[in-house]
Structures are given as structure tokens and as C-alpha cells.
Design an enzyme around this catalytic site. Sequence first.
Site: not given
Length: 303
Positions: A243, A91, A109, A107
Site C-alpha cells: 500500500h 466507497k 494506490d 485502493d
Amino acid sequence: MPQQGEEKRRAFVTFLAGDGDYIKGVIGLSKSLRLVDSRYKLIVSVLPDVPRRHTDLLLAHGCNVRSIQPVLPPPGVCAFAWPRYAINYSKLRMWEFEDYDQLLYLDADMMVFENIDELFDLSPPGFLTAVKDCFCDWSHTPQFTLGYCQQCPGRVPWNFALGEPPKPYFNAGMFVFEPSSKTFGRMMQALAENHPTPFAEQDFLNLFFQDAFRPVPNAYNLEMAMLWRHPENVNLDKTKVIHYCAAGSKPWAYTGEGANMDREDVKELVRKWWGVYNTPLIIFKLDIDVKYTITIPCTCGKK
Ligand SMILES: O=c1ccn([C@@H]2O[C@H](COP(=O)(O)OP(=O)(O)O[C@H]3O[C@H](CO)[C@H](O)[C@H](O)[C@H]3O)[C@@H](O)[C@H]2O)c(=O)[nH]1
Ligand SMILES: O[C@H]1[C@H](O)[C@@H](O)[C@H](O)[C@@H](O)[C@H]1O
């Protein structure tokens, strides 16, 4: 740097590795950003192990795909909470995207249920803007043994016999930052002197930006476990980003099994994710100006 009066070059960015199901997460995330009318495009930074059929799918969904090379974990014994965290140091490559002034990382997710464009303006230059993490699941730390969490610092006071209280610590699922090759170079130097720790690049980023972290409300990155760890800090009606990081809660792999996964609020959030994922969207926007018509010969036999 933009000159005075010039607009900042901004984008959302996410990260994709491997040929597994995280591609579904990226597609869900990209649709969610479009459904809330985000002003900025989504860049997907992909590692070389992402198959071509997946990058084609991302392009077809209007994502901007960028290949990145992996950043390897620092030397030392693997201590990651989950082995999959080893790849997450990659990242850091996003700091090399210097053709942008400001990027908002999410992210795969995560899902955005309300427009969050304002986060770019809420992030002052020179800072990394993110949401404070919850320590309640961190069995490897003294704060866990004590029951201390920065999400509710009044619940159990810090025990100074253990040293200074932990510095504010962010979850690295969402953060706003300013790309800079110079900063990337400094990170690589610092990483070489670091060692693997349970939360991998998240721990590293917290160390690197410890004096430049600007917290924003939980609404911008509601970790699923907050629902049962700190319900008093959760207002789902005002939450903009969910998240899906609690074990068992990734919507594309959700079975309802596992601790807390049978909660009604969890089921509802998983349903909401699928609702967005399954929304049909026009995926191609032709930006050519069509100035002529084409006559397609009729092949059905009718005049
Ligand atoms: O096989 C994989 C694994 C991960 N990812 C990408 O990496 C991101 C982070 O991985 P997880 O979702 O598995 O991480 P968690 O939510 O469990 O973990 C948290 O801790 C991690 C520590 O490495 C990271 O900081 C992460 O951003 C933070 O939300 C994913 O969302 C996805 O974007 C992939 O593309 N493929
Ligand atoms: O910092 C950690 C990490 O990001 C984990 O992946 C998440 O599941 C935890 O809730 C969080 O505290």
C-alpha cells in the site's frame, strides 16, 4: 445468497474519482492482478467526474467499469487528515453491488505482488476482513501522545486513565465484505448521525463494523510506513500487497523527496510498481468464436 453447491459470485473492486493520476494506480493494480493470475475480475467504481477518456482506457485494460453516485460526508466541520478524503465516503456505494456475494476492495494506490484469491475464503460470512492499521502517525489521538500502537501493543502499555484501550482498528485500503442494500441503507442512516473525522469513511467503517472485524496478517496490506515504524512486523519476501500510502510514496508522483523517501527499500518498491505498470499485456480477449476467415486485399503492390 448462493444456494448450496453454487459458486459464490466474487470480484475485486477499486474506486476512482477525478481526472488526476489515480487512473495510473488503477491500471497498475489491474495489471498486477492479472500478472498473479487472479481468478476474479476487477470492477472499477467510478464517480461522475472521471473523464470518458479514462473510463475508455480502463475498458481497454479489461476492467469492468461501474458508475456510482457520490456519497457526501456527514454534516459538520471538516476535520479530515487530508481534504481529499471527503470523496472517500463514496466507497460505501459498493455495498449496493448486490449482484456479487463477496467483494475484495483495494485502493488504487495498492499493488498485488502475489495471488490473494484465498482471502475470499478466509473471510467468514457476516464479517469484514482487513489488516490492522498502525497508529504511529496519528498526531490527533491520545494513543499517539502515549506512543501506543496496536501493531506492537507490548511496546508501551495502555494507560487506563485515558479510558478503555482503542478497539482493533483496520486500514480501509483493503477489505473483504458482502454487498447488501440493506446494510447500505443502515450505513446511510448511521452516517447521517455521524460527523466528519480525520480518516473519513475509514473511521466510519471501523465504527460500523467494530464487532464484525476479522483481522488478517499485514502481508495483505503492507502500509509503506510499516517499513520504518515496525520493521520487526515486516517480511517483504512474504508480503503480497503493498500500500503506497505514506506521504510522497505514490509511485506515479514519486520524486524521492520527503521523509523516508530516500530509503533503499522504498526505492525498490517504487521500481517494482513501475515494472508491473510498464508490463505489456494483451489487453483484449475476444470471447467470440471466429468461424470464418476474411480476405484482406493487399495494398502494398506485391502479389
Ligand atoms: O483524487 C482521488 C483520491 C482518491 N481516489 C481513490 O480513493 C482511494 C483512497 O485515497 P488515498 O489513496 O488518497 O488514501 P490513503 O491511502 O492516503 O488513505 C487511507 O485513508 C483514507 C481515508 O479516507 C481511505 O480510507 C483509504 O482507503 C485509506 O487507504 C485511492 O487509492 C483511490 O482509489 C481517487 O480515485 N482519486
Ligand atoms: O489510517 C491511516 C490512513 O489510512 C493513512 O492514509 C495512512 O497514510 C496511515 O498510515 C494510516 O495509519
